[in-house]
Each structure stands twice: as structure tokens, then as C-alpha cells.
Design a protein around this motif. Sequence first.
Motif, PDB file in Angstrom:
ATOM      1  N   ALA A  50      15.847  -1.153   3.361  1.00 19.28           N
ATOM      2  CA  ALA A  50      15.717  -2.138   2.275  1.00 19.28           C
ATOM      3  C   ALA A  50      14.534  -1.783   1.374  1.00 19.28           C
ATOM      4  CB  ALA A  50      15.597  -3.556   2.816  1.00 19.28           C
ATOM      5  N   ASP A  51      14.317  -0.485   1.183  1.00 18.38           N
ATOM      6  CA  ASP A  51      13.228   0.043   0.337  1.00 18.38           C
ATOM      7  C   ASP A  51      11.837  -0.350   0.828  1.00 18.38           C
ATOM      8  OD1 ASP A  51      15.002   1.369  -1.371  1.00 18.38           O
ATOM      9  OD2 ASP A  51      15.257  -0.419  -2.608  1.00 18.38           O
ATOM     10  N   THR A  52      11.702  -0.666   2.118  1.00 20.92           N
ATOM     11  CA  THR A  52      10.408  -1.003   2.690  1.00 20.92           C
ATOM     12  C   THR A  52       9.548   0.248   2.785  1.00 20.92           C
ATOM     13  OG1 THR A  52      11.415  -2.757   3.997  1.00 20.92           O
ATOM     14  CG2 THR A  52       9.266  -1.970   4.729  1.00 20.92           C
ATOM     15  N   ARG A  53       8.279   0.110   2.436  1.00 22.34           N
ATOM     16  CA  ARG A  53       7.349   1.239   2.504  1.00 22.34           C
ATOM     17  C   ARG A  53       6.850   1.421   3.936  1.00 22.34           C
ATOM     18  NH1 ARG A  53       6.429   2.998  -2.650  1.00 22.34           N
ATOM     19  NH2 ARG A  53       5.324   4.715  -1.669  1.00 22.34           N
ATOM     20  N   ALA A  54       6.470   2.647   4.273  1.00 26.46           N
ATOM     21  CA  ALA A  54       5.902   2.933   5.590  1.00 26.46           C
ATOM     22  C   ALA A  54       4.619   2.123   5.794  1.00 26.46           C
ATOM     23  CB  ALA A  54       5.620   4.427   5.736  1.00 26.46           C
ATOM     24  N   ILE A  59      -2.303  -3.268   0.269  1.00 24.32           N
ATOM     25  CA  ILE A  59      -2.748  -2.970  -1.090  1.00 24.32           C
ATOM     26  C   ILE A  59      -2.601  -1.479  -1.343  1.00 24.32           C
ATOM     27  CG2 ILE A  59      -4.336  -4.928  -1.241  1.00 24.32           C
ATOM     28  CD1 ILE A  59      -6.641  -2.995  -0.585  1.00 24.32           C
ATOM     29  N   ASP A  60      -2.634  -1.104  -2.616  1.00 22.48           N
ATOM     30  CA  ASP A  60      -2.556   0.314  -2.961  1.00 22.48           C
ATOM     31  C   ASP A  60      -3.271   0.563  -4.279  1.00 22.48           C
ATOM     32  OD1 ASP A  60      -0.304   0.611  -5.267  1.00 22.48           O
ATOM     33  OD2 ASP A  60       0.218  -1.008  -3.895  1.00 22.48           O
ATOM     34  N   GLU A  61      -3.626   1.818  -4.491  1.00 21.99           N
ATOM     35  CA  GLU A  61      -4.183   2.232  -5.768  1.00 21.99           C
ATOM     36  C   GLU A  61      -3.836   3.689  -6.002  1.00 21.99           C
ATOM     37  OE1 GLU A  61      -8.411   2.159  -6.399  1.00 21.99           O
ATOM     38  OE2 GLU A  61      -8.851   3.273  -4.587  1.00 21.99           O
ATOM     39  N   SER A  62      -3.758   4.059  -7.269  1.00 19.47           N
ATOM     40  CA  SER A  62      -3.495   5.436  -7.670  1.00 19.47           C
ATOM     41  C   SER A  62      -4.641   5.887  -8.562  1.00 19.47           C
ATOM     42  CB  SER A  62      -2.160   5.512  -8.422  1.00 19.47           C
ATOM     43  OG  SER A  62      -1.897   6.844  -8.799  1.00 19.47           O
ATOM     44  N   LEU A  63      -5.217   7.041  -8.233  1.00 23.47           N
ATOM     45  CA  LEU A  63      -6.326   7.591  -9.010  1.00 23.47           C
ATOM     46  C   LEU A  63      -6.009   9.026  -9.405  1.00 23.47           C
ATOM     47  CD1 LEU A  63      -9.398   6.305  -6.932  1.00 23.47           C
ATOM     48  CD2 LEU A  63      -8.525   5.391  -9.094  1.00 23.47           C
ATOM     49  N   CYS A  76      -9.497   1.022   1.679  1.00 24.44           N
ATOM     50  CA  CYS A  76      -8.773   0.281   2.720  1.00 24.44           C
ATOM     51  C   CYS A  76      -9.695  -0.436   3.699  1.00 24.44           C
ATOM     52  CB  CYS A  76      -7.872   1.232   3.505  1.00 24.44           C
ATOM     53  SG  CYS A  76      -6.507   1.922   2.554  1.00 24.44           S
ATOM     54  N   GLY A  77     -10.919   0.036   3.856  1.00 22.75           N
ATOM     55  CA  GLY A  77     -11.769  -0.501   4.899  1.00 22.75           C
ATOM     56  C   GLY A  77     -12.982  -1.291   4.462  1.00 22.75           C
ATOM     57  N   ASN A  78     -13.228  -1.422   3.165  1.00 19.19           N
ATOM     58  CA  ASN A  78     -14.457  -2.078   2.732  1.00 19.19           C
ATOM     59  C   ASN A  78     -14.251  -3.361   1.946  1.00 19.19           C
ATOM     60  OD1 ASN A  78     -15.959  -0.067   3.913  1.00 19.19           O
ATOM     61  ND2 ASN A  78     -16.153   1.121   2.051  1.00 19.19           N
ATOM     62  N   GLY A  79     -13.031  -3.844   1.841  1.00 24.29           N
ATOM     63  CA  GLY A  79     -12.777  -5.058   1.063  1.00 24.29           C
ATOM     64  C   GLY A  79     -12.850  -6.300   1.914  1.00 24.29           C
ATOM     65  N   ASN A  80     -12.335  -7.398   1.387  1.00 24.42           N
ATOM     66  CA  ASN A  80     -12.276  -8.651   2.138  1.00 24.42           C
ATOM     67  C   ASN A  80     -11.427  -8.502   3.392  1.00 24.42           C
ATOM     68  OD1 ASN A  80     -13.873  -9.971   0.300  1.00 24.42           O
ATOM     69  ND2 ASN A  80     -12.141 -10.691  -0.919  1.00 24.42           N
ATOM     70  N   THR A  81     -10.386  -7.669   3.299  1.00 23.32           N
ATOM     71  CA  THR A  81      -9.534  -7.364   4.443  1.00 23.32           C
ATOM     72  C   THR A  81      -9.743  -5.913   4.813  1.00 23.32           C
ATOM     73  OG1 THR A  81      -7.872  -8.940   3.690  1.00 23.32           O
ATOM     74  CG2 THR A  81      -7.150  -7.275   5.262  1.00 23.32           C
ATOM     75  N   GLU A  82     -10.055  -5.649   6.069  1.00 25.63           N
ATOM     76  CA  GLU A  82     -10.163  -4.273   6.526  1.00 25.63           C
ATOM     77  C   GLU A  82      -8.809  -3.895   7.115  1.00 25.63           C
ATOM     78  OE1 GLU A  82     -13.627  -4.416   9.096  1.00 25.63           O
ATOM     79  OE2 GLU A  82     -14.829  -3.648   7.433  1.00 25.63           O
ATOM     80  N   TYR A  83      -8.126  -2.995   6.444  1.00 24.58           N
ATOM     81  CA  TYR A  83      -6.782  -2.626   6.862  1.00 24.58           C
ATOM     82  C   TYR A  83      -6.827  -1.626   8.004  1.00 24.58           C
ATOM     83  CZ  TYR A  83      -5.123  -5.190   2.874  1.00 24.58           C
ATOM     84  OH  TYR A  83      -4.839  -6.201   1.989  1.00 24.58           O
ATOM     85  N   ARG A  92      -2.473  11.557  -5.007  1.00 21.14           N
ATOM     86  CA  ARG A  92      -3.279  10.619  -5.801  1.00 21.14           C
ATOM     87  C   ARG A  92      -3.100   9.161  -5.404  1.00 21.14           C
ATOM     88  NH1 ARG A  92       1.343  11.642  -8.768  1.00 21.14           N
ATOM     89  NH2 ARG A  92       0.646  13.506  -9.822  1.00 21.14           N
ATOM     90  N   GLU A  93      -2.167   8.850  -4.507  1.00 21.57           N
ATOM     91  CA  GLU A  93      -1.898   7.459  -4.142  1.00 21.57           C
ATOM     92  C   GLU A  93      -2.534   7.115  -2.799  1.00 21.57           C
ATOM     93  OE1 GLU A  93       2.333   6.953  -4.028  1.00 21.57           O
ATOM     94  OE2 GLU A  93       2.568   7.463  -6.143  1.00 21.57           O
ATOM     95  N   CYS A  94      -3.095   5.912  -2.717  1.00 18.77           N
ATOM     96  CA  CYS A  94      -3.688   5.399  -1.485  1.00 18.77           C
ATOM     97  C   CYS A  94      -2.976   4.100  -1.119  1.00 18.77           C
ATOM     98  CB  CYS A  94      -5.180   5.148  -1.701  1.00 18.77           C
ATOM     99  SG  CYS A  94      -6.011   4.373  -0.293  1.00 18.77           S
ATOM    100  N   TRP A  95      -2.507   3.999   0.117  1.00 14.96           N
ATOM    101  CA  TRP A  95      -1.793   2.823   0.605  1.00 14.96           C
ATOM    102  C   TRP A  95      -2.522   2.275   1.827  1.00 14.96           C
ATOM    103  CZ3 TRP A  95       2.334   1.054  -2.112  1.00 14.96           C
ATOM    104  CH2 TRP A  95       2.858   1.923  -3.075  1.00 14.96           C
ATOM    105  N   CYS A  96      -2.711   0.966   1.877  1.00 16.01           N
ATOM    106  CA  CYS A  96      -3.406   0.307   2.986  1.00 16.01           C
ATOM    107  C   CYS A  96      -2.496  -0.774   3.569  1.00 16.01           C
ATOM    108  CB  CYS A  96      -4.683  -0.363   2.498  1.00 16.01           C
ATOM    109  SG  CYS A  96      -5.716   0.630   1.398  1.00 16.01           S
ATOM    110  N   ALA A  97      -2.428  -0.855   4.892  1.00 19.29           N
ATOM    111  CA  ALA A  97      -1.585  -1.872   5.533  1.00 19.29           C
ATOM    112  C   ALA A  97      -2.097  -2.148   6.946  1.00 19.29           C
ATOM    113  CB  ALA A  97      -0.131  -1.413   5.580  1.00 19.29           C
ATOM    114  N   GLN A  98      -1.686  -3.275   7.479  1.00 18.29           N
ATOM    115  CA  GLN A  98      -2.047  -3.618   8.859  1.00 18.29           C
ATOM    116  C   GLN A  98      -1.116  -2.963   9.871  1.00 18.29           C
ATOM    117  OE1 GLN A  98      -4.812  -4.554   9.246  1.00 18.29           O
ATOM    118  NE2 GLN A  98      -5.415  -6.306   8.028  1.00 18.29           N
ATOM    119  N   THR A  99       0.096  -2.576   9.426  1.00 15.94           N
ATOM    120  CA  THR A  99       1.052  -1.953  10.333  1.00 15.94           C
ATOM    121  C   THR A  99       1.708  -0.753   9.670  1.00 15.94           C
ATOM    122  OG1 THR A  99       2.845  -3.390   9.575  1.00 15.94           O
ATOM    123  CG2 THR A  99       1.598  -4.124  11.519  1.00 15.94           C
TER     124      THR A  99
END
Length: 160
Positions: A50-54, A59-63, A76-83, A92-99
Motif C-alpha cells: 500500500a505504498d508504505t515506506r520502510a 519525519i524526513d528531509e532532503s538536502l 533523527c536523534g536530536n529533536g523533540n522525538t528521538e527516532y 540526499r534523503e534522510c528518513w527517521c522512524a520508530q519502526t
Amino acid sequence: MGPSISLLLQLLLFIPFVHAANATVSVYDDSKKYKYDGCYNETTQVPGSADTRALGGGIDESLPGQMTVPICLAFCGNGNTEYRYAGLEWSRECWCAQTLAGIAEKLDDTACNYPCEGDNTTACGGSLKLTVYRVSLASGLSPPGLLTLVSTGLAMMTML
């Protein structure tokens, strides 16, 4: 735009990916919080996903031109939520998740062979492939799942 100009533009857009796919890169291993977990496939095109991402639900960002593994791990590790998971894809893409999605398959490390656009010696995933880092238990962070269960009152203790 004439056919020759269109073809030239297509070739110019393709050249960086050919170069990136043939690059020799190493895995970043200088973080006290995250440890390399492996190279995994992106799951958006897996049948039944169902087009679910790994690494979805975070959150994510592209630089473009700037992404490095330390930048992604800090994101991923320094915000309000540490993923718990941080993953890099397409240089260039960074993806953060709990699972990490259960349908994500661990691949040979050589499949994540795109260099980071901000550090061409370090692996930053590939085409639909993620260089994945996971919070190390030695880092002192609480496992997010247990913390969430306790804070919502869903954890039960049994006395023997």
C-alpha cells in the motif's frame, strides 16, 4: 524544445546516477547513539505494501548537495522525538522512524552504494535502497515502545 535538446537533458540527469552507482563507499561508524543496521530495500513498490515506506510514520528531509550520515543521525536523534531508526536514500534523503517495516528486506551492503552528496566517501543508500542505522542500546536511550506503553498506562506488571 527540440528532440536533441530533450535527449541531452535526459542524459545529463542520468549521468550522476551512473557515477553514483559505480562508486566505492564505506559505512559510517562514528556515532555513539546510532549503529549501522544494514542496507534495506524501500518498500513502496513491494506488492501489498500500500505504498508504505520502510521507515514510515516519522519525519524526513532532503538536502541536495549537502547530506551526510552525521547530519541525518542528528536530524533523527536530536529533536523533540528521538527516532529509533535513521535511514539514508538516494544520496540526499534522510528518513527517521520508530519502526522498520516488517516487509523491508535486508540486502547485501554493496546494494547501498550511492555516496552521500555531502561526503562522497560514505554510503547514503541507493535507488530504492536505504542505509539504515538503529539506536544502540549502549547509548542509554530508552526503547521507545516501552516508554510509550508505560506513559500511556498500557504496560502491566506481574508479580511472582
